[in-house]
Design a protein around this motif. Sequence first.
Motif, mmCIF file in Angstrom:
data_model
loop_
_atom_site.group_PDB
_atom_site.id
_atom_site.type_symbol
_atom_site.label_atom_id
_atom_site.label_comp_id
_atom_site.label_asym_id
_atom_site.label_seq_id
_atom_site.Cartn_x
_atom_site.Cartn_y
_atom_site.Cartn_z
ATOM 1 N N TYR A 1 0.995 -1.094 0.028
ATOM 2 C CA TYR A 1 -0.066 -0.043 0.125
ATOM 3 C C TYR A 1 0.881 1.270 0.114
ATOM 4 C CZ TYR A 1 -3.182 3.443 1.646
ATOM 5 O OH TYR A 1 -3.848 4.750 1.871
ATOM 6 N N VAL A 2 0.471 2.125 -0.711
ATOM 7 C CA VAL A 2 1.255 3.439 -0.902
ATOM 8 C C VAL A 2 0.618 4.529 -0.484
ATOM 9 C CG1 VAL A 2 2.333 5.030 -2.619
ATOM 10 C CG2 VAL A 2 2.519 2.702 -3.113
ATOM 11 N N LYS A 3 -0.612 4.899 -0.673
ATOM 12 C CA LYS A 3 -1.359 6.087 -0.249
ATOM 13 C C LYS A 3 -2.617 6.016 -0.780
ATOM 14 C CE LYS A 3 -0.492 10.395 -1.268
ATOM 15 N NZ LYS A 3 0.056 11.558 -1.549
ATOM 16 N N THR A 4 -3.546 6.880 -0.589
ATOM 17 C CA THR A 4 -4.963 7.285 -0.819
ATOM 18 C C THR A 4 -4.870 8.785 -1.656
ATOM 19 O OG1 THR A 4 -6.064 5.894 0.518
ATOM 20 C CG2 THR A 4 -7.361 7.724 -0.727
ATOM 21 N N ASN A 5 -5.096 8.945 -2.779
ATOM 22 C CA ASN A 5 -4.627 10.018 -3.532
ATOM 23 C C ASN A 5 -5.879 11.087 -4.022
ATOM 24 O OD1 ASN A 5 -1.574 9.374 -4.434
ATOM 25 N ND2 ASN A 5 -2.899 7.440 -4.490
ATOM 26 N N GLU B 1 -11.405 9.799 -4.019
ATOM 27 C CA GLU B 1 -9.890 9.458 -3.783
ATOM 28 C C GLU B 1 -9.678 7.906 -4.277
ATOM 29 O OE1 GLU B 1 -9.938 9.897 0.252
ATOM 30 O OE2 GLU B 1 -9.184 11.951 0.289
ATOM 31 N N ARG C 1 -7.233 4.545 -4.118
ATOM 32 C CA ARG C 1 -6.067 3.984 -3.193
ATOM 33 C C ARG C 1 -5.121 3.381 -4.446
ATOM 34 N NH1 ARG C 1 -7.909 -1.075 -1.555
ATOM 35 N NH2 ARG C 1 -9.914 -0.491 -2.209
#
Length: 290
Positions: free
Chosen positions: A270-274, A282, A284
């Motif tokens: 997991y990187v981030k929610t953008n 948003e 993910r």
Amino acid sequence: MADDTKGFPPVGVLTPAGTKPWPSEPQYPLGAGKTTIGRAPHCDVQINHPTVSRTHAELSWAGGHLMLTHLSSVNLTLVNGIPVREQVALRTGDLIELADGILLRLEVYTSGEEDTLAISRDDRRMYAVLYADVAGYSRLIEDNDIATARQIETCLGVFRDETQRRNGRIVNIAGDGILLLFPSAEAALSCAIVCQGTFAQLNLRLEPARRMEFRIGINSGDILITPAGMHGDAINIAARVQALAVPGGILVTGVVHDQLQGHEGFKFEYVKTNELKNISREVRTYRVAM
């Protein structure tokens, strides 16, 4: 051809969408013999569109079945979203797609009515979308445009081969940007992993400044296909996610991640929610381990 068409009506028409001809649109005969489809004046069904080849495909009767043969060496012919490589038998309701969104819908009647191949105005399908872009493309072009063009062509050959192996299709190539569609998220991601691995091997032979590295983003969703092209935020999101990937890396959306849960061989981080440009919700993102 008389024996091949026994029990079937001898003619048909090619019209716009619907099971009956639209009187305001052109109609084309689908006779008992062969019917060629393409852009050239000699074709029985002429479709003047830049992504339709001069002689793109052929319809013919054989053994009581209407058969489709793909003839173009450049652009794809698809039946129900699957690229045609060998001659295939068609059934009523089949969708035939020529290159970039030219859709034909087949309606076969056996009660004395005409066989109808109808041009469909639009169609919706679920696709896995892969968007790839070269990192530092402008710098590479400025440094050596001829070498860069050759590198791009080599990489495109890799994309084409791996895409075709997975029943995918190349939809658009614009400079260093490549849009691919696949029937499943698994097919899209496995293609991306193999391609990135191949590109990494090719780059080992080059000086660091001349290495060509792709960013790849993958999304999955509903796409509207019309004679004018393909539309949908599934494509836009894949392009936006691609821009967030590191050179040589792959980012997938949360939709793709969730679809591939339980598939062996794929590892995600997991990187981030953008918040993506011009996208209201948003998204993910997950990094793919290779």
